[in-house]
Design a protein around this motif. Structure first.
Motif, PDB file in Angstrom:
ATOM      1  N   SER A 352       0.490  -1.140   0.092  1.00  0.00           N
ATOM      2  CA  SER A 352       0.372   0.150   0.129  1.00  0.00           C
ATOM      3  C   SER A 352       0.776   1.328  -0.167  1.00  0.00           C
ATOM      4  N   ASN A 354       1.035   4.954   1.756  1.00  0.00           N
ATOM      5  CA  ASN A 354       0.582   5.535   2.868  1.00  0.00           C
ATOM      6  C   ASN A 354       1.393   7.117   2.650  1.00  0.00           C
ATOM      7  N   HIS A 400      -3.576   7.914   5.275  1.00  0.00           N
ATOM      8  CA  HIS A 400      -4.156   8.174   4.267  1.00  0.00           C
ATOM      9  C   HIS A 400      -4.001   6.349   4.042  1.00  0.00           C
ATOM     10  N   LEU A 402      -4.193   3.497   0.244  1.00  0.00           N
ATOM     11  CA  LEU A 402      -4.164   3.161  -0.639  1.00  0.00           C
ATOM     12  C   LEU A 402      -3.738   2.207  -0.878  1.00  0.00           C
ATOM     13  N   ASP A 409      -8.319   0.474   0.621  1.00  0.00           N
ATOM     14  CA  ASP A 409      -8.074   2.344   0.734  1.00  0.00           C
ATOM     15  C   ASP A 409      -9.461   3.344   2.022  1.00  0.00           C
ATOM     16  N   SER A 410      -8.329   3.756   3.522  1.00  0.00           N
ATOM     17  CA  SER A 410      -9.243   3.763   3.916  1.00  0.00           C
ATOM     18  C   SER A 410      -7.492   5.495   4.819  1.00  0.00           C
ATOM     19  N   THR A 411      -8.489   6.119   5.864  1.00  0.00           N
ATOM     20  CA  THR A 411      -7.870   6.892   6.754  1.00  0.00           C
ATOM     21  C   THR A 411      -8.335   6.828   8.003  1.00  0.00           C
ATOM     22  N   ALA A 461     -12.824   3.703   2.650  1.00  0.00           N
ATOM     23  CA  ALA A 461     -12.689   5.019   0.920  1.00  0.00           C
ATOM     24  C   ALA A 461     -14.206   6.130   1.202  1.00  0.00           C
TER      25      ALA A 461
END
Length: 814
Positions: A352, A354, A400, A402, A409-411, A461
């Motif tokens: 991912s 970051n 974040h 990706l 996908d997350s934050t 996301a």
């Protein structure tokens, strides 16, 4: 003292058994005059044959004088030069006691002048070492970290973290007092203090019982420039560079009994782009799990500070002073990393991008008020001090993620509002029991309260942010310290001196947490802190000192705060609210010698510490690790420190400092692949060259070995600076040019750690080459008559010195 030693090069020494002694007295205040220059001349041709300076009681003594007729010349700034009548030394009369020699004020008012000190860059005194930073050319336009890197026994890494003789457990004071600027983060504070405003740095490796018991390796006191001279005076300076811009100034006004001073400073660091590589291996049977991160980051920092102060001489024996200091610091750290997770059997499992943003906003205020009363008897005095410190530290970060393979996908983002509040009351009294015995007693109360209120939010996301309730917490930590001390100082014949004392401290702590995962805690403990120093001064300008002291180191909020910093999700960090204080026994043997154009200071020391606080890396799962703090069982260190200075001809001076010491830590609970014993070092070299037409060139190099922890080693650090300075405008101004790290644009810092079932490696690259142009200008009208009268009635500066708390540094760069 350096003036006398320098002049001694041209003396025609007359060997003999004669002795001349006396005491220098101010003719108006009838107080002793310390540091007055005493020169012995031949009566017939006025040729200098011997010399000395007066001590803090005004006393002086000349020895080794041959038979003959002489006169004594006494000089000191602001006084008229005084010459005695003929003094005759013979076999029948070889001991002459002159008694009191009175100095009269010169009565001169100096307009638009710059007072130029003639001290050596480094002075070794009975209880401390003094680095006169205002004489250092290469530090102009830099910060406090640049100054401290030149100080013997002190080392500073690239982040600004400070160590004394290889230990980070050092208490840093500003003008003899703690400051909210330093208490929260030493590294940031060092970047906030401009080097142009630093007068000198005092290093105290064996503090007496009068000082707080904290700071296991000792105390560093940064003394800023300030004048007690009557009239208006001030300075303004600025730096424009490729990495840093600075501006600062100060103003002082004094008339009669009243004085006012103010100052300001600001700095802006251009955002610096660097790179980072991280690799961790975890072992389970025959499977190796591999976590890696590669990417870039950018750091920026700016801030400012202001201070205001007033003082008032109520009468000749009573004085009152008060000051307020405010500061604000802003910093950002943006990073973009490619994170991968794989095993030796399955290959790549997830990957991912970051991207993270970390912001910090800090503000602090210090208000202190001091009252001092002196008496007719020299050294008898009474003082009371009060200090209030407040500090706020608000941080936020967001990450974040990706996903390239597997992860969604997350934050995640977090907010942490930290506050600390400290009130200190202190009283001190000094009573001369006789001319050779001084008794000092006092008491102190420190009331501290620190809070940290933090929360986390998370979203996928396409979703909204939702609170992570299990991670939120409100943490409250209270620490109260009550202390009393007594110190006896003895002055004996033949140059011997003894200082012995004891300090009793009681600490009461309480912590409350709203999180069910963290237990509340309360505790109290007593510590008795003895101290002993025996010194001998010899007639050949050498001295010998042996000392012992016990020290403790209480953890500060950063080490205790359970807030989980996940700005780097694979390497989170948090504090440990259950930490115990460190306890250290410290022994030192020191020797100093001045001979010709050369000075030498050597010391051997030993420290033994229990419940040592160190950072520990712990794997959380197959991917993530956490950095926290723990008490390891014990640590010991034996070291040798050497400092030397030599003048080559009339224009060149060479200086060098080397500190070599052992690291020896042991704890059966901590597994590592590294040896528990290492030999470490830090050293620096400095050369200055005075050129015609007020040009000065100075070069400085620093070399440090990698630092050790019980699990591994942190980066080594070295640097090279060259500086040029030209005095202008009748020496009221100066222009300077400083170049740092000219041979390499970037510097790489490597860290390696190993533990039970894992090892990890990190490499960080940061821009380091810099070029800066500096300018400074001094202005004012100064009257030395009021200065001398006030200095004798008010005397040495007093105030609160909270030599306390294990202060935080930047987190270990894993």
């Amino acid at each position: 003292m350096a003036v006398v030693f320098a002049k001694a090069q041209g003396l025609s020494i007359q060997k003999g058994d004669g002795k001349i002694s006396g005491v220098i007295i101010d003719s108006l205040s009838k107080q002793p005059v310390d540091f007055a220059t005493v020169a012995l001349e031949k009566w017939t041709d006025s040729k200098s044959v011997n010399g000395s300076i007066s001590d803090e009681k005004g006393n002086f003594k000349l020895t080794g004088i041959g038979n003959g007729d002489y006169r004594l010349i006494v000089t000191f700034i602001g006084y008229k030069t005084t010459a005695t009548k003929k003094i005759t030394i013979s076999d029948q009369n070889n001991v002459v006691k002159l008694g009191k020699i009175f100095l009269a004020s010169s009565g001169k008012v100096l307009d638009e002048v710059t007072v130029v000190g003639q001290r050596e860059l480094v002075e070794n005194k009975i209880d401390k070492l003094v680095y006169n930073a205002e004489k250092d050319v290469t530090s102009k336009g830099g910060d406090a970290g640049d100054v401290l890197r030149k100080v013997p026994m002190v080392s500073v890494d690239i982040d600004g973290n400070v160590e004394l003789r290889g230990s980070g457990n050092v208490k840093i004071l500003i003008n003899g007092k703690p400051s909210s600027l330093v208490n929260n983060n030493v590294a940031d504070a060092m970047k906030m203090i401009p080097s142009n405003e630093i007068k000198n740095v005092e290093v105290i490796t064996s503090p007496s019982a009068k000082y707080d018991a904290e700071g296991t390796s000792g105390i560093i006191n940064i003394v800023t420039k300030k004048t007690n001279i009557a009239g208006v005076s001030g300075n303004i300076s600025g730096t424009v560079g490729t990495r840093t811009n600075r501006g600062n100034g100060s103003l002082s006004y004094r008339t009669g009994k009243f004085g006012f001073n103010a100052g300001f400073g600001g700095m802006y660091f251009y955002p610096q782009d660097g790179s980072k590589t991280f690799l961790k291996n975890q072992f389970s049977n025959d499977t190796t799990r591999i976590t890696s991160q590669n990417g870039v980051n950018s750091r920026g920092r700016n801030g400012g500070n202001m201070n205001f102060g007033v003082d008032y001489d109520i009468n000749k024996t009573n004085s009152l002073s008060s000051s307020v200091k405010v500061n604000r610091r802003l910093s950002t750290n943006d990073a973009s990393l490619l994170a991968s997770y794989s095993t030796n059997y399955e290959g790549l499992l997830s990957q991912s991008y970051n991207s993270s943003t970390n912001n910090s906003n800090r503000a602090g205020l210090d208000w202190s008020t001091d009252y001092r009363k002196t008496f007719k008897k020299p050294q008898q005095e009474l003082s009371f001090s009060f200090q209030l410190s407040n500090d706020e530290d608000n941080t936020d970060f967001s990450n974040h993620f990706l996903g390239i393979s597997q992860p969604l996908d997350s934050t995640i983002r977090s907010y942490n509002a930290g506050k600390s509040h400290e009130i200190t009351f202190q009283g001190d009294y000094a009573q001369p029991v006789s001319n050779k015995i001084l008794l000092e007693i006092g008491g102190k109360t420190i009331l501290r309260d620190a809070t940290s209120d933090y929360s986390y939010e998370y979203k996928l996301a396409e979703g909204d942010f939702l609170p992570l309730s299990g991670f939120a917490n409100a943490f409250d930590y209270t620490q109260n310290v009550y202390a009393g001390y007594s110190v006896l100082g003895f002055t004996f014949n033949k140059g011997y001196a003894l200082k012995i004392g004891g300090r009793l401290e009681r600490t009461e702590i309480r912590s409350n947490s709203q999180s069910s995962m963290i237990s509340n805690n309360s505790n109290s403990y007593n510590n008795f802190i003895p101290s002993l120093t025996l010194a001998k001064n010899f007639a050949d300008f050498s001295s010998l000192k042996v000392s012992y002291t016990k020290r403790i180191q209480r953890p500060s909020l950063r080490y205790l705060n359970p807030f989980i910093d996940t700005s780097d999700p694979l390497n989170s960090s948090f504090g440990n609210p259950n930490l115990l204080p460190e306890k250290t026994n410290s022994f030192e043997l020191g020797y100093s010698k001045f001979f010709g154009r050369t000075s030498l200071n050597a010391s051997v020391y030993y420290r033994n510490t229990s419940d040592v606080i160190e950072s520990i890396v712990v794997p959380l799962d197959s991917i993530r690790s956490a950095i926290s703090y723990a008490n390891i069982s014990k640590s010991s260190s034996v070291g040798v420190n050497l400092f030397g200075s030599v003048q080559v001809g009339q224009k060149v001076t060479l200086r060098g400092n080397a500190n070599v010491y052992t690291y020896n830590a042991a704890d059966s609970r901590v597994t590592t692949l590294y040896s528990n014993t290492s030999i470490l070092y830090n050293m620096n070299l400095n050369a200055s060259w005075n050129l015609p037409k007020d040009f000065v060139v100075e070069m400085f190099g620093m070399f440090n070995s990698p630092k050790r922890t019980i699990q591994g080693k942190n980066p080594s650090f070295s640097m090279f600076n060259v500086g040029f300075k030209k005095d202008v405008l009748g020496k009221r101004g100066s222009l300077g040019l400083n170049l740092s790290n000219p041979f390499n644009k970037d510097r790489e810092f490597i860290s390696s750690i190993s533990g039970n079932g894992f090892n990890q490696y990190s490499q960080t690259s940061v821009p380091f080459r810099s070029l800066g142009v500096t300018f400074s200008y001094q202005f004012g009208k100064m009257d030395f008559r009021q200065q001398q009268q006030r200095s004798r009635s008010v005397g040495k500066k007093k105030g609160i010195q909270n030599d306390d708390l294990k202060q935080e540094s930047d987190a270990q760069g894993q």
